[in-house]
Write a protein that holds these residues in place. Structure first.
Motif, PDB file in Angstrom:
ATOM      1  N   THR A  43       0.830  -1.205   0.000  1.00 23.01           N
ATOM      2  CA  THR A  43       0.000   0.000   0.000  1.00 23.01           C
ATOM      3  C   THR A  43       0.862   1.252   0.000  1.00 23.01           C
ATOM      4  N   LEU A  44       0.856   1.978  -1.124  1.00 18.15           N
ATOM      5  CA  LEU A  44       1.523   3.274  -1.192  1.00 18.15           C
ATOM      6  C   LEU A  44       0.506   4.412  -1.188  1.00 18.15           C
ATOM      7  N   ALA A  45      -0.771   4.041  -1.221  1.00 18.20           N
ATOM      8  CA  ALA A  45      -1.836   5.050  -1.251  1.00 18.20           C
ATOM      9  C   ALA A  45      -1.976   5.772   0.085  1.00 18.20           C
ATOM     10  N   LEU A  46      -1.268   5.301   1.113  1.00 18.43           N
ATOM     11  CA  LEU A  46      -1.344   5.975   2.405  1.00 18.43           C
ATOM     12  C   LEU A  46      -0.728   7.373   2.354  1.00 18.43           C
ATOM     13  N   ILE A  47       0.198   7.592   1.428  1.00 15.20           N
ATOM     14  CA  ILE A  47       0.863   8.899   1.328  1.00 15.20           C
ATOM     15  C   ILE A  47      -0.139  10.007   0.951  1.00 15.20           C
ATOM     16  N   PRO A  48      -0.900   9.871  -0.148  1.00 16.02           N
ATOM     17  CA  PRO A  48      -1.903  10.902  -0.439  1.00 16.02           C
ATOM     18  C   PRO A  48      -3.003  10.979   0.614  1.00 16.02           C
ATOM     19  N   ILE A  49      -3.250   9.859   1.307  1.00 20.97           N
ATOM     20  CA  ILE A  49      -4.242   9.888   2.397  1.00 20.97           C
ATOM     21  C   ILE A  49      -3.745  10.792   3.519  1.00 20.97           C
ATOM     22  N   VAL A  50      -2.473  10.656   3.873  1.00 20.13           N
ATOM     23  CA  VAL A  50      -1.880  11.497   4.922  1.00 20.13           C
ATOM     24  C   VAL A  50      -1.880  12.963   4.490  1.00 20.13           C
ATOM     25  N   ILE A  51      -1.542  13.227   3.238  1.00 22.91           N
ATOM     26  CA  ILE A  51      -1.542  14.606   2.727  1.00 22.91           C
ATOM     27  C   ILE A  51      -2.943  15.207   2.824  1.00 22.91           C
ATOM     28  N   GLY A  52      -3.943  14.448   2.396  1.00 24.34           N
ATOM     29  CA  GLY A  52      -5.318  14.926   2.453  1.00 24.34           C
ATOM     30  C   GLY A  52      -5.793  15.144   3.880  1.00 24.34           C
ATOM     31  N   ALA A  53      -5.420  14.233   4.780  1.00 29.35           N
ATOM     32  CA  ALA A  53      -5.805  14.364   6.188  1.00 29.35           C
ATOM     33  C   ALA A  53      -5.166  15.597   6.811  1.00 29.35           C
ATOM     34  N   ILE A 123       6.715  19.468  11.086  1.00 29.07           N
ATOM     35  CA  ILE A 123       7.432  18.266  10.654  1.00 29.07           C
ATOM     36  C   ILE A 123       7.105  17.096  11.575  1.00 29.07           C
ATOM     37  N   LEU A 124       7.070  17.370  12.884  1.00 26.12           N
ATOM     38  CA  LEU A 124       6.696  16.327  13.845  1.00 26.12           C
ATOM     39  C   LEU A 124       5.299  15.802  13.548  1.00 26.12           C
ATOM     40  N   GLY A 125       4.376  16.706  13.247  1.00 26.42           N
ATOM     41  CA  GLY A 125       3.006  16.311  12.924  1.00 26.42           C
ATOM     42  C   GLY A 125       2.942  15.424  11.694  1.00 26.42           C
ATOM     43  N   ALA A 126       3.702  15.805  10.656  1.00 26.08           N
ATOM     44  CA  ALA A 126       3.707  15.029   9.410  1.00 26.08           C
ATOM     45  C   ALA A 126       4.352  13.660   9.616  1.00 26.08           C
ATOM     46  N   VAL A 127       5.461  13.628  10.347  1.00 25.95           N
ATOM     47  CA  VAL A 127       6.143  12.356  10.614  1.00 25.95           C
ATOM     48  C   VAL A 127       5.248  11.422  11.429  1.00 25.95           C
ATOM     49  N   ALA A 128       4.617  11.979  12.464  1.00 27.68           N
ATOM     50  CA  ALA A 128       3.748  11.170  13.318  1.00 27.68           C
ATOM     51  C   ALA A 128       2.538  10.648  12.547  1.00 27.68           C
ATOM     52  N   ALA A 129       1.944  11.495  11.698  1.00 28.11           N
ATOM     53  CA  ALA A 129       0.792  11.076  10.890  1.00 28.11           C
ATOM     54  C   ALA A 129       1.194   9.999   9.896  1.00 28.11           C
ATOM     55  N   ALA A 130       2.352  10.197   9.253  1.00 30.05           N
ATOM     56  CA  ALA A 130       2.850   9.210   8.289  1.00 30.05           C
ATOM     57  C   ALA A 130       3.230   7.901   8.975  1.00 30.05           C
ATOM     58  N   ILE A 173       6.821  -7.754   5.624  1.00 32.44           N
ATOM     59  CA  ILE A 173       7.577  -7.039   4.586  1.00 32.44           C
ATOM     60  C   ILE A 173       6.787  -5.849   4.066  1.00 32.44           C
ATOM     61  N   ASN A 174       5.513  -6.073   3.789  1.00 29.52           N
ATOM     62  CA  ASN A 174       4.673  -4.983   3.289  1.00 29.52           C
ATOM     63  C   ASN A 174       4.645  -3.809   4.260  1.00 29.52           C
ATOM     64  N   PHE A 175       4.456  -4.141   5.545  1.00 28.58           N
ATOM     65  CA  PHE A 175       4.371  -3.090   6.556  1.00 28.58           C
ATOM     66  C   PHE A 175       5.666  -2.290   6.645  1.00 28.58           C
ATOM     67  N   LEU A 176       6.792  -2.980   6.641  1.00 31.85           N
ATOM     68  CA  LEU A 176       8.082  -2.297   6.743  1.00 31.85           C
ATOM     69  C   LEU A 176       8.333  -1.396   5.541  1.00 31.85           C
ATOM     70  N   VAL A 177       7.950  -1.872   4.345  1.00 28.49           N
ATOM     71  CA  VAL A 177       8.110  -1.049   3.135  1.00 28.49           C
ATOM     72  C   VAL A 177       7.210   0.183   3.218  1.00 28.49           C
ATOM     73  N   GLU A 178       5.946  -0.029   3.592  1.00 32.95           N
ATOM     74  CA  GLU A 178       4.997   1.077   3.702  1.00 32.95           C
ATOM     75  C   GLU A 178       5.456   2.097   4.738  1.00 32.95           C
ATOM     76  N   LEU A 179       5.903   1.606   5.888  1.00 32.46           N
ATOM     77  CA  LEU A 179       6.362   2.497   6.948  1.00 32.46           C
ATOM     78  C   LEU A 179       7.618   3.254   6.506  1.00 32.46           C
ATOM     79  N   GLY A 180       8.541   2.532   5.886  1.00 27.35           N
ATOM     80  CA  GLY A 180       9.789   3.150   5.426  1.00 27.35           C
ATOM     81  C   GLY A 180       9.537   4.237   4.397  1.00 27.35           C
ATOM     82  N   VAL A 184      10.397   8.215   4.917  1.00 24.79           N
ATOM     83  CA  VAL A 184      11.308   8.904   4.000  1.00 24.79           C
ATOM     84  C   VAL A 184      10.620  10.106   3.355  1.00 24.79           C
ATOM     85  N   LEU A 185       9.338   9.946   3.043  1.00 26.61           N
ATOM     86  CA  LEU A 185       8.612  11.002   2.336  1.00 26.61           C
ATOM     87  C   LEU A 185       7.947  12.022   3.253  1.00 26.61           C
ATOM     88  N   ALA A 186       8.076  11.841   4.573  1.00 19.60           N
ATOM     89  CA  ALA A 186       7.438  12.771   5.513  1.00 19.60           C
ATOM     90  C   ALA A 186       7.857  14.228   5.274  1.00 19.60           C
TER      91      ALA A 186
END
Length: 201
Positions: A43-53, A123-130, A173-180, A184-186
């Motif tokens: 799941t990489l769609a979490l990134i635009p979800i975080v941006i929208g949130a 930045i803390l807010g974005a990192v924590a949300a991501a 593996i999926n979770f670690l990739v998604e989290l990583g 990185v993109l925070a």
């Protein structure tokens, strides 16, 4: 008159922003479904979800999470997501409930966390949300599998402990990739948020 105009512009900006993010989520999730990360799609769609949130609040995050969930369900139904298709075949109703719950809550929590922390440090807010979004998404999925798909999970796990198998074997593996990727993109998320807000003024 000016206030009404500003309100209308704000609503239009939000609608356009959500429409664009919705399209990005659909495209990202469909594409990543076909990545070789079986049995479940990454799941990489979490990134635009975080941006929208972050931009539009926890309600918008929940909506975007629901959009993501609907795409996941469709991929399960048509068999594009192999693991999801097995969950769908085992219990379609609970598959829908689980998918909708995990996606919507991931977006909602991301918005909640960003709103609470970004007042002190953006930045803390974005990192924590991501950070929270993939944890909520994967955590609810694992709990749902253990509660409602125990027999299916046991069949997959064989002689392996089902909790270990669910956490490490199925989603690790999926979770670690998604989290990583999210971590990185925070900083990039922060720049995107600031750029969009600046352009809207």
């Amino acid at each position: 008159m000016t206030k009404a105009k500003n309100t209308q512009q704000s609503k239009t900006f939000k609608l356009v922003g959500l429409a664009i993010l919705t399209a990005i989520i659909v495209v990202l999730q469909v594409i990543t479904t076909y990545f070789p990360t079986k049995p479940f799609a990454i799941t990489l769609a979490l990134i635009p979800i975080v941006i929208g949130a972050a931009l539009f609040g926890k309600g918008a995050g929940a909506y975007l999470g629901a959009v993501f969930s609907v795409v996941v369900i469709i991929m399960c139904v048509i068999g594009a997501d192999a693991g999801g298709a097995m969950v769908w075949n085992a219990n379609p109703f609970m598959c829908v409930v689980l998918c909708m719950l995990k996606g919507s809550l991931a977006g909602f929590v991301a918005g909640l966390v960003y709103n609470a922390l970004s007042k002190k440090n953006q930045i803390l807010g974005a990192v924590a949300a991501a950070f929270c979004a993939p944890i909520v998404n994967t955590g609810i999925f694992i709990i749902g599998l253990l509660l409602f798909f125990r027999e299916t999970l046991q069949a997959w796990a064989g002689d392996t402990d089902i909790l270990f198998f669910a956490v490490i074997g199925l989603t690790g593996i999926n979770f670690l990739v998604e989290l990583g990727v999210n971590m990185v993109l925070a900083p990039v998320i922060v720049r995107i948020i600031n750029a969009i807000r600046k352009s809207s003024k």
